[in-house]
Structures are given as C-alpha cells and as structure tokens.
Design a protein around this motif. Structure first.
Motif, PDB file in Angstrom:
ATOM      1  N   ALA A 298       0.819  -1.214   0.000  1.00 55.80           N
ATOM      2  CA  ALA A 298       0.000   0.000   0.000  1.00 55.80           C
ATOM      3  C   ALA A 298       0.848   1.258   0.000  1.00 55.80           C
ATOM      4  CB  ALA A 298      -0.925   0.005   1.221  1.00 55.80           C
ATOM      5  N   PHE A 299       0.198   2.364  -0.346  1.00 57.59           N
ATOM      6  CA  PHE A 299       0.790   3.686  -0.247  1.00 57.59           C
ATOM      7  C   PHE A 299       0.294   4.311   1.052  1.00 57.59           C
ATOM      8  CE2 PHE A 299       0.550   8.302  -0.946  1.00 57.59           C
ATOM      9  CZ  PHE A 299       1.848   8.580  -1.366  1.00 57.59           C
ATOM     10  N   VAL A 300       1.220   4.611   1.960  1.00 59.79           N
ATOM     11  CA  VAL A 300       0.889   5.227   3.238  1.00 59.79           C
ATOM     12  C   VAL A 300       0.654   6.717   3.020  1.00 59.79           C
ATOM     13  CG1 VAL A 300       1.707   5.746   5.565  1.00 59.79           C
ATOM     14  CG2 VAL A 300       2.313   3.566   4.480  1.00 59.79           C
ATOM     15  N   VAL A 301      -0.539   7.184   3.316  1.00 59.53           N
ATOM     16  CA  VAL A 301      -0.828   8.616   3.208  1.00 59.53           C
ATOM     17  C   VAL A 301      -0.468   9.276   4.537  1.00 59.53           C
ATOM     18  CG1 VAL A 301      -2.597  10.366   2.826  1.00 59.53           C
ATOM     19  CG2 VAL A 301      -2.672   8.216   1.539  1.00 59.53           C
ATOM     20  N   ALA A 302       0.408  10.280   4.483  1.00 59.45           N
ATOM     21  CA  ALA A 302       0.853  10.970   5.691  1.00 59.45           C
ATOM     22  C   ALA A 302       0.565  12.465   5.632  1.00 59.45           C
ATOM     23  CB  ALA A 302       2.349  10.735   5.899  1.00 59.45           C
ATOM     24  N   ALA A 303      -0.236  12.888   4.662  1.00 60.46           N
ATOM     25  CA  ALA A 303      -0.474  14.315   4.441  1.00 60.46           C
ATOM     26  C   ALA A 303      -1.574  14.835   5.356  1.00 60.46           C
ATOM     27  CB  ALA A 303      -0.849  14.557   2.985  1.00 60.46           C
ATOM     28  N   ASN A 304      -1.245  15.832   6.183  1.00 59.94           N
ATOM     29  CA  ASN A 304      -2.241  16.501   7.009  1.00 59.94           C
ATOM     30  C   ASN A 304      -2.759  17.767   6.335  1.00 59.94           C
ATOM     31  OD1 ASN A 304      -2.338  14.965   9.666  1.00 59.94           O
ATOM     32  ND2 ASN A 304      -0.136  15.264   9.417  1.00 59.94           N
ATOM     33  N   SER A 305      -2.097  18.169   5.254  1.00 58.23           N
ATOM     34  CA  SER A 305      -2.515  19.330   4.477  1.00 58.23           C
ATOM     35  C   SER A 305      -2.056  19.115   3.044  1.00 58.23           C
ATOM     36  CB  SER A 305      -1.903  20.620   5.057  1.00 58.23           C
ATOM     37  OG  SER A 305      -0.484  20.557   5.012  1.00 58.23           O
ATOM     38  N   GLY A 306      -2.475  20.001   2.155  1.00 53.37           N
ATOM     39  CA  GLY A 306      -2.085  19.862   0.763  1.00 53.37           C
ATOM     40  C   GLY A 306      -3.009  18.949  -0.020  1.00 53.37           C
ATOM     41  N   PRO A 307      -2.648  18.633  -1.262  1.00 53.54           N
ATOM     42  CA  PRO A 307      -3.537  17.888  -2.156  1.00 53.54           C
ATOM     43  C   PRO A 307      -4.013  16.544  -1.593  1.00 53.54           C
ATOM     44  CG  PRO A 307      -1.700  18.780  -3.382  1.00 53.54           C
ATOM     45  CD  PRO A 307      -1.406  19.047  -1.943  1.00 53.54           C
ATOM     46  N   LEU A 308      -3.117  15.738  -1.017  1.00 53.71           N
ATOM     47  CA  LEU A 308      -3.507  14.397  -0.580  1.00 53.71           C
ATOM     48  C   LEU A 308      -4.334  14.389   0.698  1.00 53.71           C
ATOM     49  CD1 LEU A 308      -0.508  12.040  -1.427  1.00 53.71           C
ATOM     50  CD2 LEU A 308      -2.693  12.287  -2.574  1.00 53.71           C
ATOM     51  N   ALA A 309      -4.483  15.543   1.328  1.00 56.54           N
ATOM     52  CA  ALA A 309      -5.404  15.634   2.461  1.00 56.54           C
ATOM     53  C   ALA A 309      -6.853  15.678   1.972  1.00 56.54           C
ATOM     54  CB  ALA A 309      -5.088  16.866   3.300  1.00 56.54           C
ATOM     55  N   LEU A 416      10.276  14.156  -5.271  1.00 55.67           N
ATOM     56  CA  LEU A 416      10.734  12.933  -4.606  1.00 55.67           C
ATOM     57  C   LEU A 416      11.679  13.285  -3.461  1.00 55.67           C
ATOM     58  CD1 LEU A 416      11.478  10.585  -7.642  1.00 55.67           C
ATOM     59  CD2 LEU A 416       9.360  10.827  -6.332  1.00 55.67           C
ATOM     60  N   ASP A 417      11.444  12.662  -2.313  1.00 58.68           N
ATOM     61  CA  ASP A 417      12.355  12.758  -1.173  1.00 58.68           C
ATOM     62  C   ASP A 417      13.009  11.389  -1.042  1.00 58.68           C
ATOM     63  OD1 ASP A 417      13.682  12.984   1.223  1.00 58.68           O
ATOM     64  OD2 ASP A 417      12.012  13.883   2.321  1.00 58.68           O
ATOM     65  N   SER A 418      14.160  11.224  -1.690  1.00 62.63           N
ATOM     66  CA  SER A 418      14.814   9.919  -1.753  1.00 62.63           C
ATOM     67  C   SER A 418      15.876   9.800  -0.665  1.00 62.63           C
ATOM     68  CB  SER A 418      15.452   9.711  -3.134  1.00 62.63           C
ATOM     69  OG  SER A 418      15.954   8.399  -3.253  1.00 62.63           O
ATOM     70  N   VAL A 419      15.846   8.672   0.044  1.00 66.60           N
ATOM     71  CA  VAL A 419      16.790   8.428   1.126  1.00 66.60           C
ATOM     72  C   VAL A 419      17.483   7.093   0.889  1.00 66.60           C
ATOM     73  CG1 VAL A 419      15.410   9.775   2.756  1.00 66.60           C
ATOM     74  CG2 VAL A 419      15.030   7.302   2.555  1.00 66.60           C
ATOM     75  N   THR A 429       9.267   6.031  11.580  1.00 63.04           N
ATOM     76  CA  THR A 429       9.615   6.209  12.990  1.00 63.04           C
ATOM     77  C   THR A 429       9.877   7.644  13.418  1.00 63.04           C
ATOM     78  OG1 THR A 429      11.969   5.828  12.505  1.00 63.04           O
ATOM     79  CG2 THR A 429      10.643   3.901  13.085  1.00 63.04           C
ATOM     80  N   SER A 430      10.163   8.527  12.482  1.00 60.72           N
ATOM     81  CA  SER A 430      10.587   9.876  12.845  1.00 60.72           C
ATOM     82  C   SER A 430       9.685  10.937  12.221  1.00 60.72           C
ATOM     83  CB  SER A 430      12.035  10.103  12.382  1.00 60.72           C
ATOM     84  OG  SER A 430      12.397  11.463  12.496  1.00 60.72           O
ATOM     85  N   ALA A 431       9.067  11.742  13.072  1.00 63.83           N
ATOM     86  CA  ALA A 431       8.204  12.818  12.581  1.00 63.83           C
ATOM     87  C   ALA A 431       9.005  13.837  11.780  1.00 63.83           C
ATOM     88  CB  ALA A 431       7.509  13.494  13.750  1.00 63.83           C
ATOM     89  N   SER A 432      10.239  14.069  12.188  1.00 66.67           N
ATOM     90  CA  SER A 432      11.057  15.036  11.455  1.00 66.67           C
ATOM     91  C   SER A 432      11.459  14.501  10.086  1.00 66.67           C
ATOM     92  CB  SER A 432      12.308  15.397  12.258  1.00 66.67           C
ATOM     93  OG  SER A 432      13.105  14.255  12.507  1.00 66.67           O
ATOM     94  N   ALA A 433      11.696  13.181   9.990  1.00 70.82           N
ATOM     95  CA  ALA A 433      12.094  12.582   8.712  1.00 70.82           C
ATOM     96  C   ALA A 433      10.956  12.637   7.702  1.00 70.82           C
ATOM     97  CB  ALA A 433      12.552  11.153   8.922  1.00 70.82           C
ATOM     98  N   ARG A 434       9.735  12.486   8.178  1.00 67.36           N
ATOM     99  CA  ARG A 434       8.599  12.499   7.236  1.00 67.36           C
ATOM    100  C   ARG A 434       7.948  13.880   7.103  1.00 67.36           C
ATOM    101  NH1 ARG A 434       6.721   9.089  11.480  1.00 67.36           N
ATOM    102  NH2 ARG A 434       5.189  10.082  12.832  1.00 67.36           N
ATOM    103  N   LYS A 435       8.527  14.886   7.748  1.00 71.60           N
ATOM    104  CA  LYS A 435       7.987  16.238   7.634  1.00 71.60           C
ATOM    105  C   LYS A 435       8.005  16.689   6.173  1.00 71.60           C
ATOM    106  CE  LYS A 435       8.426  20.926   9.458  1.00 71.60           C
ATOM    107  NZ  LYS A 435       9.208  21.834  10.352  1.00 71.60           N
ATOM    108  N   GLY A 436       6.868  17.096   5.676  1.00 73.04           N
ATOM    109  CA  GLY A 436       6.758  17.535   4.293  1.00 73.04           C
ATOM    110  C   GLY A 436       6.565  16.420   3.294  1.00 73.04           C
TER     111      GLY A 436
END
Length: 545
Positions: A298-309, A416-419, A429-436
């Motif tokens: 699945a695709f995890v939706v993590a958007a609290n704002s913006g288009p995917l919200a 893309l936010d590639s890591v 695990t990290s709110a800062s890592a997934r910020k944005g």
C-alpha cells in the motif's frame, strides 16, 4: 510498533520481483461470484510428510536476531519462534483460531477464561502452569520489558490464576480482538522460572529459551544458524515430527539461495521476493506453492494538508495508478488486484460474509478520465505532492515511479524525497524525517487473520499507523462495535462495512495483495502454505514424500 516498521522495511528491501506461481493475472483481477473465495486455488496446506528425514536446512533472508517472542518483529524471528514455541490459542492455516496450549471460554463479555490443556509441558518436562501463563502475558504487557506487543492488551484490566489449570483475563470492556493477539507472538507461553533465571540472556545467543513445541532448541550460533530438533516427549501425542533436525540459516544473497535450492543444499524457504523464483519453478528438484497471504502492499498517506489531504485527490491518484503494472513488474503476477485494504487471505472467520462483501466491491482498476475529473473538482491541478522513496530499494523505486507517472498523468506535480535504504525506515519512525512528505510505500499485515488487525492501526484516531490524522466517526464506530461483538458473522459484517468505507476514503491506498510463496525440495512436503506459518507451528507435519 517498531517491530512493524522494521519488518516492513526489511520485506520491501527484498521485493525485487516476485514471479508467479500458478496464479494468473487474469484470474486475480476478474470479478468473482459471491460464493467463490477470492483466494480459491491458493494452497493453505501441503500434504503431510510420510517418511523420516534426518536433517534439513531451511533458509530465512537473514540471521535470526532474537528467540524472545516479545521481540519477534520480522520474518526470521517469527519463523524460528513459531517452529519451536506455542501460544495460548493457535492460528490454523486458514486463519481460524483453535486451541493451542489452552482452550477458551467466555463467562461474560468482559471475562475470558483459558484452561490449560491436559499434559501441556515444557521441553524440560515441567507442566505449563497458570503462573507461567500469567508471567508470559504480564511480561508482554509490561512497558519495562520493552517488547512490541503491549498495545494488543490495552483493554485488559487484570490477568490472574483462577484455578489449578485456569487463567482469567478480566477486561475493561469487551475485546474479541484479543484472542487473535493471543494466537500470535503476544500469546506465546514461556517457562517463568527458566526465563527469570536467564534474565537478559533469555532468547539471545548467550542464553537459551524454554518453550513447549514439537521442536526444541538445540543450538544457536550467529552466522551459522538456529538448530531445532524433534522433541522425544512432546506433550501433544497426536503430533509425530518426521524431521529430526531443522537448521534455520540466514541466506541474504538470492543467488546463494537459488543455488542451494537447485543443488539440494537448502531444502526449503518462505523466502520473500525472490527474483529467481521462475528458475526454481522450472527445476524438477524444487516445488513452489502459492498460498493465501495476509499482506497488503500500500501507499501510506501521511499528508495533514495539501492535495492528498483531500479525499478526491486520493481517489484520483488511486484511479490513475496502474496496478497491473505493479503486479507484473514487482510481483511478476504473484499478487491479487485489491478491492479493500485487507488481503482476502486474512478472512479467518465469517468467511462467507467477507467473501460476499469483498466480491461485491469494485476492483481498483485504472480510470484516467475519472481521475482527471476528480482532480479538477478538487481544484488541485498543478499542485505538488512529495513522495518518500529510496532508489536503493528496487521495489520502492518501481512503485514510486508508478505513482509519479499516475500523478503527473492527472495534472499533479511530483517531488521525490529519496533516502538511503537504511534510512527508509525513518519515514515510519521519525516525525522530522517524514515532515513535508505526503506518503510512501509499505508492505503491511496484521498479526492474525482479521482485516481489522491492520485496518485499526491505520484508521482509528489513536491508530499506531494513522500518520495523516485520519478520522471518520462512522468507520471508528464500526470497528469499535466489531471489537466488542462475539458473533463471528456479525463481527465480519461490521468489519466489511469498515473496509468498504476505507476503500472510498483511502487513508492508505492499496496497491496489490501479495500471495504467500513457499518453496521446498521436491523430496519433502508438509509445511504450512499460508501466511499462518508466521504465527503457528509450520513444520509439525513436515517430512519426506
């Protein structure tokens, strides 16, 4: 929930293309009549072995890290522990629950009584006592243990011995999800006196374990493997292990695994995402089975704002996604087209109710015209979504590419936010890592065969994987009702309605429903074919043909 994040990331790192094993894409995507199981044709069990086998090697994708059920978070640990240890209740290959070390009764809606089965004993001959059961469950609940299963006990008020062979769990409110948890790692019973003596060494290479299964631990040498041998005095006399010794060996290199299977140096594996599986299928020395899976890609939706919200944009992205391409390229056909978040292999109760509701739901097919219309209605054309990804994990890169193509085809822009592969876990695990970051790919499953086991973590307001603060009061009410409903069919009907709502709101977007792949040397048979192998004895009927 660290165990989930770790094992999902590890699984995805291996998903480099899973060839088909007799399940065609056309059969997986076609509509099925209400009476037909969506998993028809998949193999939950294999024929029991009939001949003695002195020793065999079973491959897992890396070395086992722990034999402590409180810290079992991934495929190697679950495979090893479920081989040797037993839980209060047992998950059958079809996902249904049966007695394990105990039988269960419900004197009231807030009381569960477990009666230890006659003769149940540890490998050292000591009987399983209520004190062992209370200790094992309290240890799972205790935050000081630092284990991964405490959340499953959040409705438990107390656990106490109430007889010479009985333990009673008193609940704060009715909880019919708890038995499923107690048929998983959270319900594995260990010997209290032995564990207390071992202390921090319990379940580590420096120590040992004391369980009740048909196979007992002989040795554990990191880099060599975990060796289990058939016990001579297994308490359940209806089980007669045919394999005298099983070595669980970490084999991280797919080429080495393939060579081992072809030459017979390795006799079996539930190896996940093997790109050379088609080569093994062609070998007369290897038998490949495809069984019901409980996992969801699945695709995890993590958007609290913006288009995917916006639910319309999520629906549009889902409609634009080319799932057939994902199933073909990433799984090489060994996956089903989704209708819900739940994999239909996880229908462990109320099966006809689930089958009817699932088959009556729409397949998530591609429809670009409808997707473009939804984006226009949402006023999101030209807006940007950010996808978390890793170019070092081939399956992640492939599925992210499919999402980028889908988004751009309907007028959205993609960043893309590639890591690195090692840092991909930080999105979980990290709110800062997934910020944005608006979302990323996962392969996810519950710990027992109930669609609610995964769905609840995603959609409930306090759900451990509810990254986008999703809230739907109707869906929450359905799941809370289901958790407190004793009747299996009535519970299934409530969960089915919740799944149908989630399929519309798309707090996560399902991509594919993988099947469970089992491979064995053609000379042996008897291993569990379904995903239940992760939580219950999978080798009790393993043996030679």
């Amino acid at each position: 929930m660290t165990r989930r994040w770790l094992r999902y990331t590890a699984a995805l790192a291996l998903l480099v293309g899973l060839p088909a094993c007799g399940r065609s894409l056309s059969s997986a995507t076609s509509a099925a009549p209400a009476a037909l199981s969506p998993t028809a044709g998949l193999v939950a069990t294999t024929p029991a072995g009939t001949k003695q086998v002195t020793s065999l090697t079973w491959a897992v994708y890396r070395d086992v890290n722990s034999l402590d059920p409180a810290f079992a978070f991934d495929y190697p640990e679950n495979t090893a522990i479920s081989l040797m240890c037993e839980s209060l209740l047992r998950q059958q290959p079809d996902g249904s629950l049966a007695p394990g070390l105990a039988t269960v009764t419900y004197p009231s809606s807030t009381s569960i009584v477990f009666t230890i089965r006659k003769g149940a004993a540890f490998w050292d001959g000591h009987p399983v006592t209520p004190a062992d059961v209370v200790y094992s469950l309290d240890r799972q609940m205790n935050p000081a243990t630092g284990g991964f299963y405490g959340q499953g006990f959040d409705r438990v008020k107390s656990i106490a011995a109430t007889g010479a062979d009985q333990v009673t769990i008193t609940l704060k409110q009715p909880d019919y999800w708890l038995p499923g948890e107690l048929a998983s790692m959270g319900g594995v019973i260990i010997e209290k006196a032995f564990a207390e003596k071992q202390g921090k060494n319990y379940g580590t290479p420096a120590g040992s374990i004391m369980c009740t299964g048909a196979y007992k631990l002989k040795s554990w040498t990191p880099g060599v493997g975990v060796t289990a041998v058939a016990g001579k005095n297994y308490w359940d006399h209806s089980v007669h292990p045919m394999v005298q010794q099983i070595v669980l060996k970490g084999v991280p290199d797919p080429t080495s695994l393939t060579s081992g299977m072809l030459t017979g140096a390795i006799q079996g594996s539930y190896y996940f995402g093997l790109s050379t599986l088609s080569q093994l299928q062609k070998s007369k020395n290897v038998k490949v089975y495809q069984g019901p899976g409980w996992e969801t890609d699945a695709f995890v939706v993590a958007a609290n704002s913006g288009p995917l919200a916006n639910v319309k944009v999520r629906q549009a992205l889902s409609l634009a996604l080319n799932r057939k391409s994902i199933i073909s390229q990433v799984y090489d056909g060994a996956a089903l087209m989704p209708r819900w978040l739940a994999n239909p292999g996880a229908f462990g109760y109320g099966t006809q109710v689930f089958n009817t509701a699932y088959n009556g739901s729409a397949v998530m097919n591609q429809n670009l015209a409808a997707a473009k219309k939804l984006v226009q209605q949402a006023g999101a054309a030209g807006q940007t979504i950010t996808l978390g990804t890793s170019s070092q994990i081939p399956s992640i890169a492939a599925e992210t590419g499919a999402y980028q193509q889908a988004a751009e085809a309907i007028g959205l822009k993609v960043k893309l936010d590639s890591v690195s592969a090692d840092n991909y876990i930080n999105f979980f695990t990290s709110a800062s890592a997934r910020k944005g970051v608006d979302g990323w790919i996962t392969v996810n499953y519950g710990d027992y065969a109930d669609p609610a086991a995964l769905l609840a973590t995603v959609v409930l307001p306090n759900g451990s994987q509810n990254y986008d603060s999703y809230s739907n009061t109707q869906l929450t009410s359905l799941l809370q009702q289901a958790r407190g409903t004793a009747d299996l069919n009535a519970r299934a009907a409530l969960v089915a309605k919740a799944e149908q709502l989630a399929a519309k709101d798309l707090p996560w977007i399902p991509n594919a429903q993988p099947t469970n792949v089992l491979m064995m040397n053609d000379s042996i048979t008897g291993a569990t074919g379904s995903f239940a192998y992760m939580f219950a004895p999978w080798a009790n009927t393993l043996g030679g043909k």
